[in-house]
Design a protein around this motif. Structure first.
Motif, PDB file in Angstrom:
ATOM      1  N   SER A  33       0.815  -1.207   0.000  1.00 47.61           N
ATOM      2  CA  SER A  33       0.000   0.000   0.000  1.00 47.61           C
ATOM      3  C   SER A  33       0.853   1.263   0.000  1.00 47.61           C
ATOM      4  O   SER A  33       0.401   2.300  -0.468  1.00 47.61           O
ATOM      5  CB  SER A  33      -0.937   0.007   1.202  1.00 47.61           C
ATOM      6  OG  SER A  33      -0.189   0.042   2.386  1.00 47.61           O
ATOM      7  N   THR A  34       2.055   1.209   0.516  1.00 46.84           N
ATOM      8  CA  THR A  34       2.916   2.384   0.521  1.00 46.84           C
ATOM      9  C   THR A  34       4.151   2.158  -0.345  1.00 46.84           C
ATOM     10  O   THR A  34       5.251   2.529   0.026  1.00 46.84           O
ATOM     11  CB  THR A  34       3.339   2.731   1.959  1.00 46.84           C
ATOM     12  OG1 THR A  34       4.020   1.597   2.504  1.00 46.84           O
ATOM     13  CG2 THR A  34       2.171   3.091   2.822  1.00 46.84           C
ATOM     14  N   ALA A  35       3.954   1.556  -1.496  1.00 48.26           N
ATOM     15  CA  ALA A  35       5.071   1.257  -2.380  1.00 48.26           C
ATOM     16  C   ALA A  35       5.715   2.555  -2.860  1.00 48.26           C
ATOM     17  O   ALA A  35       5.103   3.350  -3.571  1.00 48.26           O
ATOM     18  CB  ALA A  35       4.599   0.429  -3.575  1.00 48.26           C
ATOM     19  N   LEU A  36       6.930   2.785  -2.444  1.00 43.20           N
ATOM     20  CA  LEU A  36       7.719   3.949  -2.809  1.00 43.20           C
ATOM     21  C   LEU A  36       7.003   5.256  -2.489  1.00 43.20           C
ATOM     22  O   LEU A  36       7.213   6.259  -3.140  1.00 43.20           O
ATOM     23  CB  LEU A  36       8.090   3.898  -4.293  1.00 43.20           C
ATOM     24  CG  LEU A  36       8.943   2.710  -4.728  1.00 43.20           C
ATOM     25  CD1 LEU A  36       9.105   2.702  -6.222  1.00 43.20           C
ATOM     26  CD2 LEU A  36      10.279   2.751  -4.030  1.00 43.20           C
ATOM     27  N   ASN A  37       6.119   5.227  -1.510  1.00 41.00           N
ATOM     28  CA  ASN A  37       5.393   6.407  -1.057  1.00 41.00           C
ATOM     29  C   ASN A  37       4.671   7.101  -2.210  1.00 41.00           C
ATOM     30  O   ASN A  37       4.669   8.315  -2.332  1.00 41.00           O
ATOM     31  CB  ASN A  37       6.336   7.372  -0.343  1.00 41.00           C
ATOM     32  CG  ASN A  37       5.606   8.238   0.637  1.00 41.00           C
ATOM     33  OD1 ASN A  37       4.447   7.994   0.939  1.00 41.00           O
ATOM     34  ND2 ASN A  37       6.279   9.244   1.147  1.00 41.00           N
ATOM     35  N   GLU A  38       4.063   6.315  -3.073  1.00 41.31           N
ATOM     36  CA  GLU A  38       3.364   6.834  -4.240  1.00 41.31           C
ATOM     37  C   GLU A  38       2.092   7.556  -3.822  1.00 41.31           C
ATOM     38  O   GLU A  38       1.358   7.087  -2.963  1.00 41.31           O
ATOM     39  CB  GLU A  38       3.010   5.667  -5.166  1.00 41.31           C
ATOM     40  CG  GLU A  38       2.386   6.068  -6.462  1.00 41.31           C
ATOM     41  CD  GLU A  38       2.039   4.883  -7.323  1.00 41.31           C
ATOM     42  OE1 GLU A  38       1.742   5.089  -8.497  1.00 41.31           O
ATOM     43  OE2 GLU A  38       2.058   3.762  -6.807  1.00 41.31           O
ATOM     44  N   ARG A  39       1.826   8.700  -4.436  1.00 37.61           N
ATOM     45  CA  ARG A  39       0.608   9.445  -4.126  1.00 37.61           C
ATOM     46  C   ARG A  39      -0.544   8.838  -4.915  1.00 37.61           C
ATOM     47  O   ARG A  39      -0.859   9.289  -6.018  1.00 37.61           O
ATOM     48  CB  ARG A  39       0.772  10.918  -4.446  1.00 37.61           C
ATOM     49  CG  ARG A  39       1.786  11.599  -3.549  1.00 37.61           C
ATOM     50  CD  ARG A  39       1.699  13.093  -3.618  1.00 37.61           C
ATOM     51  NE  ARG A  39       0.385  13.608  -3.271  1.00 37.61           N
ATOM     52  CZ  ARG A  39      -0.029  13.817  -2.024  1.00 37.61           C
ATOM     53  NH1 ARG A  39       0.746  13.547  -1.020  1.00 37.61           N
ATOM     54  NH2 ARG A  39      -1.222  14.312  -1.802  1.00 37.61           N
TER      55      ARG A  39
END
Length: 100
Positions: A33-39
């Protein structure tokens, strides 16, 4: 991916979709869910609008990015017996509230 399928999978995680569909066992890791802090909205998959432009007084057209309004939300899951934290867009929050 079909957005309505994602909505039903999320509602199944919260134990809300029993009237709509058969329960689906979906376990989503926090790394996904937070892969590479993608928006990106975890529920609807909405991303930034990169087609937007600003038009100046002299009529120059400058490209800009319209980011989505992401909010961290926590929901209590009856099936998982724990809280599920997600980053949702405001439309995703309204969708969860509608089917709750």
């Amino acid at each position: 991916k079909n957005p309505m399928r994602i909505v039903f999978l999320f509602m199944a995680m919260l134990g809300l979709a029993s009237a709509f569909m058969a329960p689906v066992n979906v376990v989503r890791s926090t790394a996904q869910s937070t892969a590479l802090n993608e928006r990106k909205c975890d529920l609807l998959g909405k991303t930034a609008n990169r087609q937007a432009r600003t038009v100046t007084f002299s009529h120059k057209r400058i490209k800009k990015v319209q980011n989505i309004n992401l909010q961290p939300k926590k929901y209590v899951s009856a099936k998982l017996k724990r809280t599920v934290s997600m980053r949702l867009s405001t439309k995703g929050i309204k969708t969860v509230a509608k089917y709750r």
